[in-house]
Design a protein around this motif. Structure first.
Motif, PDB file in Angstrom:
ATOM      1  N   ARG A  51      38.830 112.508  32.481  1.00 31.01           N
ATOM      2  CA  ARG A  51      38.735 112.631  30.940  1.00 31.01           C
ATOM      3  C   ARG A  51      39.555 113.583  30.516  1.00 31.01           C
ATOM      4  O   ARG A  51      40.090 113.162  29.227  1.00 31.01           O
ATOM      5  CB  ARG A  51      36.958 113.058  30.659  1.00 31.01           C
ATOM      6  CG  ARG A  51      35.900 111.801  30.960  1.00 31.01           C
ATOM      7  CD  ARG A  51      34.628 112.224  30.386  1.00 31.01           C
ATOM      8  NE  ARG A  51      33.911 111.190  30.920  1.00 31.01           N
ATOM      9  CZ  ARG A  51      32.570 111.398  31.831  1.00 31.01           C
ATOM     10  NH1 ARG A  51      32.554 112.383  32.384  1.00 31.01           N
ATOM     11  NH2 ARG A  51      31.814 110.298  31.959  1.00 31.01           N
ATOM     12  N   VAL A  91      42.742 112.061  30.142  1.00 30.29           N
ATOM     13  CA  VAL A  91      42.859 110.929  28.922  1.00 30.29           C
ATOM     14  C   VAL A  91      43.118 111.863  27.846  1.00 30.29           C
ATOM     15  O   VAL A  91      44.125 111.542  26.667  1.00 30.29           O
ATOM     16  CB  VAL A  91      41.515 110.237  28.774  1.00 30.29           C
ATOM     17  CG1 VAL A  91      41.536 109.341  27.702  1.00 30.29           C
ATOM     18  CG2 VAL A  91      41.532 109.284  29.936  1.00 30.29           C
ATOM     19  N   SER A  92      42.313 113.008  27.701  1.00 28.51           N
ATOM     20  CA  SER A  92      42.728 113.417  26.483  1.00 28.51           C
ATOM     21  C   SER A  92      44.257 114.190  26.468  1.00 28.51           C
ATOM     22  O   SER A  92      44.782 114.254  25.286  1.00 28.51           O
ATOM     23  CB  SER A  92      41.863 114.995  26.456  1.00 28.51           C
ATOM     24  OG  SER A  92      40.339 114.541  26.363  1.00 28.51           O
ATOM     25  N   ARG A 135      46.333 111.439  25.172  1.00 27.56           N
ATOM     26  CA  ARG A 135      46.059 111.238  23.644  1.00 27.56           C
ATOM     27  C   ARG A 135      46.842 112.223  22.946  1.00 27.56           C
ATOM     28  O   ARG A 135      47.667 112.049  21.884  1.00 27.56           O
ATOM     29  CB  ARG A 135      44.704 111.321  23.437  1.00 27.56           C
ATOM     30  CG  ARG A 135      44.405 111.263  21.910  1.00 27.56           C
ATOM     31  CD  ARG A 135      42.707 110.928  21.674  1.00 27.56           C
ATOM     32  NE  ARG A 135      42.373 109.761  22.623  1.00 27.56           N
ATOM     33  CZ  ARG A 135      41.248 109.989  23.551  1.00 27.56           C
ATOM     34  NH1 ARG A 135      41.163 111.221  24.021  1.00 27.56           N
ATOM     35  NH2 ARG A 135      40.921 109.117  24.051  1.00 27.56           N
ATOM     36  N   GLU A 181      43.272 105.485  30.128  1.00 27.73           N
ATOM     37  CA  GLU A 181      41.738 105.026  29.800  1.00 27.73           C
ATOM     38  C   GLU A 181      41.630 104.058  30.783  1.00 27.73           C
ATOM     39  O   GLU A 181      40.168 104.064  31.157  1.00 27.73           O
ATOM     40  CB  GLU A 181      41.845 104.559  28.544  1.00 27.73           C
ATOM     41  CG  GLU A 181      41.877 105.577  27.193  1.00 27.73           C
ATOM     42  CD  GLU A 181      42.222 104.734  26.069  1.00 27.73           C
ATOM     43  OE1 GLU A 181      41.990 105.794  25.117  1.00 27.73           O
ATOM     44  OE2 GLU A 181      42.546 103.855  25.881  1.00 27.73           O
ATOM     45  N   LEU A 230      40.380 105.826  33.839  1.00 30.04           N
ATOM     46  CA  LEU A 230      39.172 106.633  33.739  1.00 30.04           C
ATOM     47  C   LEU A 230      37.966 105.549  34.078  1.00 30.04           C
ATOM     48  O   LEU A 230      36.889 105.933  34.544  1.00 30.04           O
ATOM     49  CB  LEU A 230      39.057 107.234  32.197  1.00 30.04           C
ATOM     50  CG  LEU A 230      37.595 107.850  31.922  1.00 30.04           C
ATOM     51  CD1 LEU A 230      37.281 108.949  32.980  1.00 30.04           C
ATOM     52  CD2 LEU A 230      37.464 108.353  30.498  1.00 30.04           C
ATOM     53  N   ARG A 231      38.134 104.321  33.483  1.00 25.64           N
ATOM     54  CA  ARG A 231      37.234 103.255  33.730  1.00 25.64           C
ATOM     55  C   ARG A 231      37.183 102.763  35.172  1.00 25.64           C
ATOM     56  O   ARG A 231      36.264 102.624  35.765  1.00 25.64           O
ATOM     57  CB  ARG A 231      37.449 102.064  32.983  1.00 25.64           C
ATOM     58  CG  ARG A 231      37.435 102.196  31.505  1.00 25.64           C
ATOM     59  CD  ARG A 231      37.439 100.737  30.842  1.00 25.64           C
ATOM     60  NE  ARG A 231      38.799 100.098  30.981  1.00 25.64           N
ATOM     61  CZ  ARG A 231      39.594  99.922  30.630  1.00 25.64           C
ATOM     62  NH1 ARG A 231      39.805 100.910  29.457  1.00 25.64           N
ATOM     63  NH2 ARG A 231      40.750  99.245  30.571  1.00 25.64           N
ATOM     64  N   GLN A 257      45.408  99.230  35.031  1.00 21.50           N
ATOM     65  CA  GLN A 257      45.936 100.407  35.089  1.00 21.50           C
ATOM     66  C   GLN A 257      47.534 100.424  35.451  1.00 21.50           C
ATOM     67  O   GLN A 257      48.291 100.799  34.906  1.00 21.50           O
ATOM     68  CB  GLN A 257      45.477 101.479  35.847  1.00 21.50           C
ATOM     69  CG  GLN A 257      45.883 102.773  35.683  1.00 21.50           C
ATOM     70  CD  GLN A 257      45.216 103.758  36.781  1.00 21.50           C
ATOM     71  OE1 GLN A 257      44.456 103.567  37.390  1.00 21.50           O
ATOM     72  NE2 GLN A 257      45.514 104.997  36.589  1.00 21.50           N
TER      73      GLN A 257
END
Length: 457
Positions: A70, A73-74, A77, A138, A141-142, A267
């Protein structure tokens, strides 16, 4: 000159990989090929184990590896925000003060604005690359969430199997202890031979050792589960439910559906698109850059109070055109490097696609084999238990030898452990098939799909 350069600003053409896909699975001939989105939603609930659902919720919130994903991902971003900022004007305020040996102090103040016009779309390509990297993160992450729940389910049913095996070993140990008492009593009465007593005691001691070994294995599985849950590995997690039996099969659907459902393939596809955007940026970086600069409030004064006076204020505006004349082939090599990276990811994506299809084929064929073996071992278990009881009864009547009893016990034990193992393998195969087909443990499938064509800009 700019018009000539703009005509040559297209990067190398992208050869979009197209895997060859069959119309149906070879391991599921005659099976249902209708869309399976409904059957693949919320597969965790379909396993009919509420305790497992509770553990999955805990693991998704506390697993340390998932928390790290996570944060990744941040970070991606923030990279998108950085790429967006590169395309906007930058403002700077400079306030300086200098003092020389032969003069008084001189203060200066200027306010500047600069903007890269992104004539060839280099910055837009970098921004697109950042957005694709975020989408890939993302999807990753999934994928990690899916892998975590898959591993949790597999280990949970392994824990149930280990607990049931331990119960079976303890029951067998108690039965052997009773047999030892019966044979010892017969030996004291002169009805049984000493060899029979030694063999019975040998079996009992061996079973005691097996109970201890299974107890240790059970503790190790518990600790593995606790690590997935983000807990301290204290080996205190208890499995109370038995291995569930699932009657229905999963419709396999079409092979082409796997490409858009599996997050790991999404991905890798997004990473390929990101590499294409990086190649476009590397290609456009070889052309001149055009920018605008503006300076206001510029000036200098030997007194800070006079610095902002109207007579001391000035402004300027200008444009710059920058082109590297010689860099020993550095930028050309960077473009070739980006091209090689894109070509590498093309092949790795194709490799991943065929590997994913092979996983589905293997899971489909394995399920049929496991179902057949389970049915055969169920019948073998029933016969073996009857044979074990009958052999000991005949031994007590003096109609058969104790070696016959030992063989009957061994066959009964093997059949019972095989049935438990096959029940666990069927559940593991069900989870693996859900994963391979691109199912989601959540109630809704992801609504975002990867872009279908790389940009090639």
């Amino acid at each position: 000159m700019l018009l000539v350069l703009s005509a040559c600003s297209s990067p190398p053409k992208l050869m979009s990989p197209q895997p060859e896909l069959p119309d149906n699975w070879t391991s599921a001939e005659g099976s249902d090929t209708e869309p399976v989105s409904e059957e693949l939603r919320g597969w965790l609930v379909q396993l009919n184990d509420p305790r497992l659902q509770e553990l999955a919720t805990e693991a998704l919130a506390a697993n340390h590896g998932l928390q790290a994903a996570r944060y990744n991902v941040s970070r991606s971003r923030e990279a998108v925000d950085i790429s967006r900022a590169d395309r906007l004007p930058s403002l700077a305020l400079n306030l300086g003060s200098t003092r020389r040996e032969d003069s008084d102090r001189v203060d200066s103040l200027d306010f500047s604005i600069s903007l890269d016009l992104d004539l060839w779309g280099r910055l837009s390509a970098r921004q697109r690359q950042a957005r694709l990297d975020l989408a890939a993160a993302e999807a990753g992450l999934r994928q990690q969430e899916q892998s975590l729940v898959v591993k949790l389910g597999t280990q949970w049913f392994a824990l149930q199997e280990a607990q049931l095996l331990l119960d079976l070993y303890r029951q067998r140990r108690d039965n052997l202890a009773q047999n030892v008492e019966v044979i010892a009593s017969g030996y004291r009465q002169g009805l049984n031979e000493a060899l029979d007593l030694y063999l019975a005691r040998n079996n009992l001691h061996a079973e005691n050792a097996r109970v201890e070994q299974q107890t240790q294995q059970l503790a190790e599985i518990r600790r593995e589960l606790e690590l997935l849950l983000g807990r301290y590995p204290s080996a205190r997690l208890i499995a109370e439910a038995a291995l569930p039996w699932l009657e229905t099969d999963i419709p396999a659907g079409l092979p082409a559906d796997v490409l858009t459902r599996r997050p790991d393939l999404q991905q890798q596809w997004l990473e390929l698109l990101s590499a294409d955007a990086a190649l476009a940026a590397a290609h456009r970086d070889r052309f001149p850059s055009l920018g605008l600069t503006s300076t206001g409030l510029g000036g200098s004064s030997d007194a800070l109070s006079d610095l902002l006076s109207l007579g001391n204020l000035s402004w300027s505006i200008g444009a710059r055109l920058t082109q590297t004349l010689f860099d020993a082939g550095r930028k050309a090599s960077l473009q070739d490097q980006a091209l090689a990276r894109r070509q590498e990811l093309e092949q790795r994506w194709l490799e991943a696609v065929y590997a994913a299809l092979a996983e589905v084929e293997n899971a489909l064929s394995l399920r049929q084999s496991l179902l057949e073996r389970h049915a055969q071992y169920l019948e073998a278990q029933r016969n073996a238990v009857h044979a074990e009881n009958l052999a000991f009864e005949q031994y007590q009547k003096g109609l058969t030898s104790y070696t016959t009893v030992l063989e009957a016990q061994r066959r009964s034990f093997d059949a019972q452990t095989s049935v438990l193992g096959l029940r666990r393998q069927l559940l593991q195969n069900r989870i693996e098939l859900y994963r391979a087909l691109g199912g989601t443990f959540q109630t809704d499938l992801p609504t975002t799909e990867p872009e279908q064509e790389p940009a090639g800009q």
